[in-house]
Design a protein around this motif. Structure first.
Motif, PDB file in Angstrom:
ATOM      1  N   UNK A   2      -1.481 -15.718 -17.851  1.00 18.03           N
ATOM      2  CA  UNK A   2      -1.305 -15.132 -16.517  1.00 18.03           C
ATOM      3  C   UNK A   2      -2.666 -14.699 -15.957  1.00 18.03           C
ATOM      4  N   UNK A   3      -2.787 -14.814 -14.630  1.00 20.92           N
ATOM      5  CA  UNK A   3      -4.110 -14.527 -14.058  1.00 20.92           C
ATOM      6  C   UNK A   3      -4.512 -13.056 -14.247  1.00 20.92           C
ATOM      7  N   UNK A   4      -3.516 -12.161 -14.262  1.00 21.63           N
ATOM      8  CA  UNK A   4      -3.879 -10.744 -14.469  1.00 21.63           C
ATOM      9  C   UNK A   4      -4.501 -10.552 -15.851  1.00 21.63           C
ATOM     10  N   UNK A   5      -3.988 -11.303 -16.835  1.00 22.40           N
ATOM     11  CA  UNK A   5      -4.546 -11.197 -18.191  1.00 22.40           C
ATOM     12  C   UNK A   5      -5.991 -11.677 -18.187  1.00 22.40           C
ATOM     13  N   UNK A   6      -6.190 -12.806 -17.463  1.00 21.16           N
ATOM     14  CA  UNK A   6      -7.560 -13.358 -17.397  1.00 21.16           C
ATOM     15  C   UNK A   6      -8.517 -12.342 -16.791  1.00 21.16           C
ATOM     16  N   UNK A   7      -8.050 -11.700 -15.710  1.00 21.04           N
ATOM     17  CA  UNK A   7      -8.904 -10.706 -15.039  1.00 21.04           C
ATOM     18  C   UNK A   7      -9.204  -9.548 -15.991  1.00 21.04           C
ATOM     19  N   UNK A   8      -8.174  -9.130 -16.715  1.00 23.73           N
ATOM     20  CA  UNK A   8      -8.360  -8.016 -17.653  1.00 23.73           C
ATOM     21  C   UNK A   8      -9.396  -8.376 -18.706  1.00 23.73           C
TER      22      UNK A   8
END
Ligand code: HEC
Length: 112
Positions: A2-8
């Protein structure tokens, strides 16, 4: 992923890189600007450190006497002795307040 995971993950990596860079900077500043008097190890066993009777920052008693805000002020504004004679120059032209804060933390890390 998920993109939020990538950002994190990306921001974690960034924070880590920034932290590492900062630690190196405090050590570098110490080596370049402070070690001639305070000693690379903080014991002040240098020619100038002995002459000026600079305190041993590895000594827990010395560490206990020092206050963080007073240290910060000493680094930025310098230290004057009896009769207003300069004991240590201020570094506010060379170092940012953040650099000085990092150096306070660095000095704390020298405690034996
Ligand atoms: C020319 C020698 C010299 C240099 C270079 C120097 N200092 Fe000092 N420093 C002193 C002296 C002398 C004192 C006053 C010690 C005293 O009166 O007990 C002092 C005091 C201090 C104090 C106040 C606490 C104390 O021990 O009285 C701090 C904190 C400090 N220095 C940090 C630094 C940092 C960080 C640097 C580098 C950015 C630096 N000093 C560079 C000589 C120096």
């Amino acid at each position: 992923m998920k993109s939020t995971t990538k950002i994190a993950i990306a921001s974690l990596a960034l924070a880590f890189a920034a932290g590492a860079a900062q630690a190196a900077t405090a050590a570098e500043n110490w080596e370049n600007s402070c070690a001639s008097c305070h000693g690379a190890d903080g014991k002040a066993q240098t020619k100038q450190g002995k002459k000026l009777k600079v305190r041993d920052y590895t000594d827990p008693k010395v560490q206990a006497e020092l206050k963080d805000d007073a240290m910060l002020q000493a680094i930025l504004d310098g230290v004057k002795g009896e009769g207003g004679k300069e004991r240590m120059k201020g570094f506010k032209d060379e170092l940012s307040e953040q650099d000085a804060k990092d150096l306070v933390a660095y000095i704390r890390s020298l405690k034996a």
